[in-house]
Design a protein around this motif. Structure first.
Motif, mmCIF file in Angstrom:
data_model
loop_
_atom_site.group_PDB
_atom_site.id
_atom_site.type_symbol
_atom_site.label_atom_id
_atom_site.label_comp_id
_atom_site.label_asym_id
_atom_site.label_seq_id
_atom_site.Cartn_x
_atom_site.Cartn_y
_atom_site.Cartn_z
ATOM 1 N N HIS A 205 23.687 44.771 -59.700
ATOM 2 C CA HIS A 205 24.365 43.685 -58.980
ATOM 3 C C HIS A 205 25.577 43.186 -59.738
ATOM 4 O O HIS A 205 26.581 42.788 -59.149
ATOM 5 C CB HIS A 205 23.382 42.525 -58.720
ATOM 6 C CG HIS A 205 22.796 41.919 -59.963
ATOM 7 N ND1 HIS A 205 23.274 40.758 -60.496
ATOM 8 C CD2 HIS A 205 21.797 42.325 -60.790
ATOM 9 C CE1 HIS A 205 22.578 40.462 -61.592
ATOM 10 N NE2 HIS A 205 21.673 41.395 -61.795
ATOM 11 N N LEU A 206 25.491 43.246 -61.069
ATOM 12 C CA LEU A 206 26.593 42.790 -61.908
ATOM 13 C C LEU A 206 27.789 43.728 -61.772
ATOM 14 O O LEU A 206 28.921 43.292 -61.555
ATOM 15 C CB LEU A 206 26.125 42.693 -63.368
ATOM 16 C CG LEU A 206 27.168 42.401 -64.439
ATOM 17 C CD1 LEU A 206 27.880 41.081 -64.173
ATOM 18 C CD2 LEU A 206 26.529 42.375 -65.826
ATOM 19 N N GLU A 208 28.476 45.671 -59.335
ATOM 20 C CA GLU A 208 29.066 45.561 -57.989
ATOM 21 C C GLU A 208 29.903 44.293 -57.861
ATOM 22 O O GLU A 208 30.975 44.289 -57.255
ATOM 23 C CB GLU A 208 27.959 45.591 -56.930
ATOM 24 C CG GLU A 208 27.446 47.013 -56.689
ATOM 25 C CD GLU A 208 26.051 47.049 -56.093
ATOM 26 O OE1 GLU A 208 25.695 46.060 -55.414
ATOM 27 O OE2 GLU A 208 25.330 48.035 -56.321
ATOM 28 N N ARG A 209 29.382 43.203 -58.439
ATOM 29 C CA ARG A 209 30.140 41.946 -58.374
ATOM 30 C C ARG A 209 31.479 42.067 -59.101
ATOM 31 O O ARG A 209 32.506 41.592 -58.613
ATOM 32 C CB ARG A 209 29.282 40.814 -58.961
ATOM 33 C CG ARG A 209 29.927 39.456 -59.107
ATOM 34 C CD ARG A 209 30.667 38.924 -57.885
ATOM 35 N NE ARG A 209 30.016 38.894 -56.614
ATOM 36 C CZ ARG A 209 29.185 37.946 -56.161
ATOM 37 N NH1 ARG A 209 28.914 36.917 -56.914
ATOM 38 N NH2 ARG A 209 28.656 38.017 -54.967
ATOM 39 N N VAL A 210 31.468 42.741 -60.250
ATOM 40 C CA VAL A 210 32.727 42.919 -60.997
ATOM 41 C C VAL A 210 33.721 43.721 -60.161
ATOM 42 O O VAL A 210 34.905 43.382 -60.080
ATOM 43 C CB VAL A 210 32.462 43.598 -62.367
ATOM 44 C CG1 VAL A 210 33.777 43.991 -63.042
ATOM 45 C CG2 VAL A 210 31.670 42.665 -63.291
ATOM 46 N N GLU A 212 33.868 43.804 -56.893
ATOM 47 C CA GLU A 212 34.370 42.912 -55.838
ATOM 48 C C GLU A 212 35.490 42.012 -56.355
ATOM 49 O O GLU A 212 36.495 41.806 -55.685
ATOM 50 C CB GLU A 212 33.226 42.023 -55.313
ATOM 51 C CG GLU A 212 32.242 42.748 -54.412
ATOM 52 C CD GLU A 212 31.046 41.875 -54.026
ATOM 53 O OE1 GLU A 212 30.392 42.204 -53.026
ATOM 54 O OE2 GLU A 212 30.762 40.876 -54.725
ATOM 55 N N ILE A 213 35.276 41.493 -57.564
ATOM 56 C CA ILE A 213 36.290 40.591 -58.136
ATOM 57 C C ILE A 213 37.580 41.362 -58.419
ATOM 58 O O ILE A 213 38.669 40.900 -58.106
ATOM 59 C CB ILE A 213 35.751 39.920 -59.413
ATOM 60 C CG1 ILE A 213 34.678 38.895 -59.036
ATOM 61 C CG2 ILE A 213 36.872 39.247 -60.204
ATOM 62 C CD1 ILE A 213 33.949 38.282 -60.202
ATOM 63 N N THR B 145 26.674 36.301 -60.514
ATOM 64 C CA THR B 145 26.478 37.759 -60.432
ATOM 65 C C THR B 145 25.532 38.149 -59.306
ATOM 66 O O THR B 145 25.378 39.339 -59.025
ATOM 67 C CB THR B 145 25.889 38.318 -61.746
ATOM 68 O OG1 THR B 145 24.553 37.814 -61.891
ATOM 69 C CG2 THR B 145 26.705 37.925 -62.954
ATOM 70 N N ARG B 147 24.682 38.794 -55.822
ATOM 71 C CA ARG B 147 25.276 38.972 -54.491
ATOM 72 C C ARG B 147 24.251 38.542 -53.453
ATOM 73 O O ARG B 147 23.064 38.586 -53.689
ATOM 74 C CB ARG B 147 25.680 40.425 -54.305
ATOM 75 C CG ARG B 147 26.706 40.840 -55.362
ATOM 76 C CD ARG B 147 26.891 42.324 -55.427
ATOM 77 N NE ARG B 147 27.762 42.786 -54.357
ATOM 78 C CZ ARG B 147 27.428 43.725 -53.478
ATOM 79 N NH1 ARG B 147 26.245 44.283 -53.538
ATOM 80 N NH2 ARG B 147 28.267 44.097 -52.548
ATOM 81 N N PRO B 180 31.663 37.058 -64.357
ATOM 82 C CA PRO B 180 30.908 38.313 -64.237
ATOM 83 C C PRO B 180 31.458 39.424 -65.133
ATOM 84 O O PRO B 180 30.682 40.221 -65.685
ATOM 85 C CB PRO B 180 31.053 38.671 -62.754
ATOM 86 C CG PRO B 180 31.297 37.354 -62.078
ATOM 87 C CD PRO B 180 32.160 36.602 -63.046
ATOM 88 N N LYS B 181 32.780 39.440 -65.325
ATOM 89 C CA LYS B 181 33.363 40.481 -66.188
ATOM 90 C C LYS B 181 32.859 40.310 -67.625
ATOM 91 O O LYS B 181 32.566 41.296 -68.313
ATOM 92 C CB LYS B 181 34.892 40.375 -66.181
ATOM 93 C CG LYS B 181 35.527 40.749 -64.864
ATOM 94 C CD LYS B 181 37.039 40.844 -65.045
ATOM 95 C CE LYS B 181 37.750 40.348 -63.804
ATOM 96 N NZ LYS B 181 39.171 40.088 -64.023
#
Lengths: 259, 558
Positions: A205-206, A208-210, A212-213, B145, B147, B180-181
């Motif tokens: 999930h992390l 994928e979120r990165v 997206e950002i 983080t 979703r 998140p990065k």
């Protein structure tokens, strides 16, 4: 009010009693005799005696590992160890500071290693010299079974070392006392990093979120928030849906907006 | 020492009300939160920031007229540790592309990113590498983080609402987008975050969060992040040189107003050294050891606000320094543990805060300032429901045994091993007995002014972490400081490296700004022998001091 006053009086009374009870005890700092209150930790006792600490003092709360120290109690030949900020003085205690310990730390590129006993022992070949005396475990102020994790390291069980050594504050007392001159705590941080980098599954999930950002998914909604006036922000803040405390991992909000 | 018989008696009251409180929690019934519009009311009446007489105006410098706590003004209105005329700036001890001042989370992150961007780095730190408040942060690190239920949008709202809508919007936006990065960066570096077997990161609530977004590594999240960062910094000895026990006491500027490095002071040999740097990152952390208003603190020994002084003398403005964060739950018993941080995670895991009568009096996840004000109100004569300690202080109970009843026996030991060990040293079993707590000086909400690339008004000077101000506004949420130091530490490091490569003409190094500042002090009528930065707090025994007949103190240092 009256109740509070009564309680305050009670507290003062007990406070005073404590002060009367507070007695001075002799301790020996690097051989010199000082009288200090018996409730103090080694660290505070040294300050009370007139020392200004530069080395051997950190978080003063038992987590940073800066103040590992050695001491001896009267009528005993044994040299004991502990954290100076956590150990309370005892009458006639002989104590010192360990300002620095020249422990070896291997230098490596975590990306190029594999989480195996072979790679760990390439960086710390001396681990096989462990004589199993258990002094490391006895020295640990965090009650970690250091000798057991060394045994796991020798077996190549990197995950096992990571798990067992997790609470390590890296004070270095294990290494300072080890007759085989091992550097347990530095080897353990290597194993924890190897475990977290190469064994534990990555958080999908992390990642994928990165992505997206990086694709700019949130740029527009955040631009709107940045330029919103306080009235609107307050409304949005009050309206936001709160995830219940006892909700399970798969909880989802009613509104999918801005997700 | 274990609880006194008096306290054990008072504890019985807590035990009596516990079953009903556990039942309520199980049903999801929470104590009602203080409405957003009423927050200012309780803060103004009970929060230490609003206590009358606790502030005064600064008489000199770029934020002249700004009213902040006496303890900080005392240091701003103080002389340099060095006579600028005695320092020979042409005798350079170290030359570097990037100088990083500070060896905590922000400094380490800056050093790593500056090095990765191709710069040679010198990292100077006052104590050991990694001795910092980062190491002591327990709760966690926020990042959106998850979703399907969370996003940077909601993180933004939580941050700005927690800061009473006063935060710098650009900094908040950067914080939540980079979060998140940074989590990905830390995960890749081998930080052992708590995870489910499939790799999903475990998250929980913190005060003021709308979604469970706080990631953690057991109860020692800060220590795990710091020991990983420190290990990685030490893995690059060719390009990152570390100098310990050498705090910066003054920045060096050029006659064109650029930052050109710093003067370091070796605490052991007592020598001053000149460092020339093409770019400088100031990451010196907070100031809890100034003990504002006599409060005990959760902070590290070195948290004396040095960077504020250095940056301010060099011309950087201050903001949000009028607000100081008091952590709602610091230990007040036993005396040896006074001020020690008891993580918000206990409340997140279900522990109530209860008064002397065993009653719950506040919702457990208010923003920190509101929560702290509520505890102070409970202990004040207005309510008179504080629990008296043997040293004459008051606290409230943090009912940790509830966690065992809510989440099963053994949970406290599993989730809070460090705190269990600590209290066991005092013969207190926190899975069976509650802890006695009171608000404790915890965090410097404000600091030096920066933009979202960590630049200051002084070219070549970058600032990151607790020494900066703006991102948290007037109140920081739990889990956003570990995030702040890593997000802005990285940005500062990267931008400092870029600046160090720029071919812009540089001026001649000078300490003229220090001379000017001294003149300004004189003009403003500040007559003082105070010395700043403080470097280390003074806990020496006044009786011993009286006998040190030939000893000179410069500030707090001999």
């Amino acid at each position: 009010m009256a109740a509070q006053r009564k309680k305050k009086k009670r507290a003062d009374a007990t406070g005073k009693k404590l002060e009367q009870q507070q007695k001075l005890v002799p301790i020996f700092i690097m051989g010199q005799r000082h009288l200090v209150p018996d409730s103090l930790t080694i660290q505070k006792a040294m300050e009370y005696a007139g020392y200004q600490l530069v080395r051997g003092c950190g978080c003063r709360g038992g987590i940073c590992g800066a103040c590992g120290t050695v001491f001896r109690l009267p009528d005993s030949y044994r040299v004991e160890v502990g954290l100076a900020c956590q150990t309370v003085v005892k009458p006639n205690m002989y104590l010192a500071q360990i300002p620095f310990f020249p422990a070896n730390k291997a230098v490596y590129d975590i990306e190029k290693l594999s989480p195996t006993g072979a790679d760990v022992s390439k960086l710390y070949p001396e681990i096989f010299k462990c004589v199993g005396c258990n002094v490391c475990t006895k020295s640990c102020p965090m009650d970690i079974d250091v000798m057991e994790y060394m045994a796991r390291a020798i077996r190549g069980d990197v995950a096992g070392v990571a798990e067992l050594s997790f609470d390590c504050v890296m004070c270095g007392l294990c290494a300072a006392r080890c007759p085989a001159e091992l550097v347990q705590y530095n080897m353990a941080v290597l194993c924890r990093r190897l475990y977290a980098r190469h064994i534990a599954p990555r958080a999908q999930h992390l990642a994928e979120r990165v992505r997206e950002i990086e694709k700019g998914k949130y740029e527009r909604p955040l631009r709107a928030l940045k330029s919103a006036d306080i009235k609107d922000l307050k409304r949005l803040y009050k309206e936001r849906e709160i995830e219940p405390e006892m909700a399970e991992e798969d909880w989802t909000p009613e509104s999918n907006d801005y997700l | 020492m274990p609880y006194t018989p008096e306290l054990k008696k008072l504890m019985k009251v807590v035990e009596k009300t516990r079953p009903a409180r556990v039942q309520r929690k199980k049903k999801g019934l929470e104590f009602s939160a203080i409405p957003v519009d009423d927050r200012q009311k309780i803060l103004k009446k009970y929060h230490p920031d609003f206590k009358s007489g606790n502030r005064r105006k600064i008489r000199v410098g770029p934020s002249k007229g700004y009213s902040i706590s006496h303890e900080v003004v005392d240091l701003l209105e103080a002389h340099s540790r060095v006579d600028p005329k005695k320092i020979d700036l042409s005798r350079v001890a170290y030359e570097t592309d990037v100088l990083v001042i500070g060896g905590g989370g922000a400094g380490a992150s800056a050093a790593l990113l500056a090095q990765e961007s191709g710069a040679g780095v010198l990292l100077a730190t006052k104590l050991r590498m990694g001795d910092a408040n980062t190491m002591m942060a327990e709760g966690g690190i926020q990042a959106a983080t998850k979703r399907g239920k969370d996003s940077p949008y909601y993180h933004y709202l939580d941050v700005i609402g927690g800061g009473h809508f006063s935060n710098d919007p650009k900094l908040v936006s950067t914080l939540v987008l980079e979060a998140p990065k940074v989590m990905g960066w830390l995960e890749k570096m081998g930080t052992m975050f708590s995870k489910f077997p499939d790799g999903t990161l475990k998250t929980m609530h913190g005060g003021g969060t709308s979604r469970k977004r706080m990631h953690y590594a057991g109860e020692i999240t800060g220590a795990e992040i710091m020991r990983t960062l420190r290990d990685e910094v030490k893995n690059r000895p060719e390009n990152i040189k570390i100098i310990e026990f050498s705090p910066a006491v003054e920045l060096v500027l050029t006659n064109k107003g650029q930052c050109a490095g710093a003067i370091l002071y070796n605490l052991e040999t007592e020598e001053y050294f000149v460092v020339h740097a093409k770019a400088t990152v100031l990451a010196t952390g907070g100031s809890g050891r100034l003990h504002m208003q006599g409060y005990m603190t959760t902070n590290h020994y070195g948290a004396t606000g040095d960077g504020l002084i250095l940056g301010y003398r060099a011309g950087v403005k201050l903001r949000f320094l009028h607000s100081v964060q008091y952590h709602p739950t610091g230990a007040v018993f036993p005396e040896q543990a006074e001020g020690l941080l008891i993580t918000e995670k206990f409340r997140g895991a279900g522990a109530n805060l209860v008064n002397v009568d065993g009653e719950q009096f506040v919702y457990e996840r208010e923003p920190r300032d509101v929560e702290a004000a509520a505890v102070i109100r409970e202990c004040s004569p207005d309510r008179g429901k504080g629990v008296p300690t043997p040293t004459g202080k008051f606290g409230v109970w943090l009912d940790s045994p509830m966690i065992e009843l809510l989440q099963g026996p053994g949970t406290v030991k599993r989730e809070f091993p460090g705190k269990c060990i600590l209290f066991r040293r005092y013969e207190i079993d926190i899975s069976k007995e509650p802890m006695l707590v009171h608000p404790t000086l915890h965090y410097q909400n404000g600091g030096l002014e920066i933009d979202e690339s960590c630049q200051t008004s002084v070219p070549g000077l970058f600032v990151a972490g607790e020494v900066s101000g703006g991102v948290h506004g007037e109140n920081r949420l739990m889990g956003n400081s570990l995030l702040d130091v890593t997000v802005f530490g990285r940005i500062a490091g990267e931008n400092a490296a870029r600046y160090s490569r720029a071919k812009s003409p540089r001026g001649k190094p000078t300490l003229e700004h220090v001379i000017r500042y001294n003149r300004e002090l004189e003009k403003a009528g500040v007559k003082t022998d105070r010395i700043a930065p403080m470097l280390l707090p003074d806990y020496s025994n006044p009786e011993v001091r009286k006998r040190q007949l030939t000893t000179q103190y410069q500030g707090t240092l001999r």
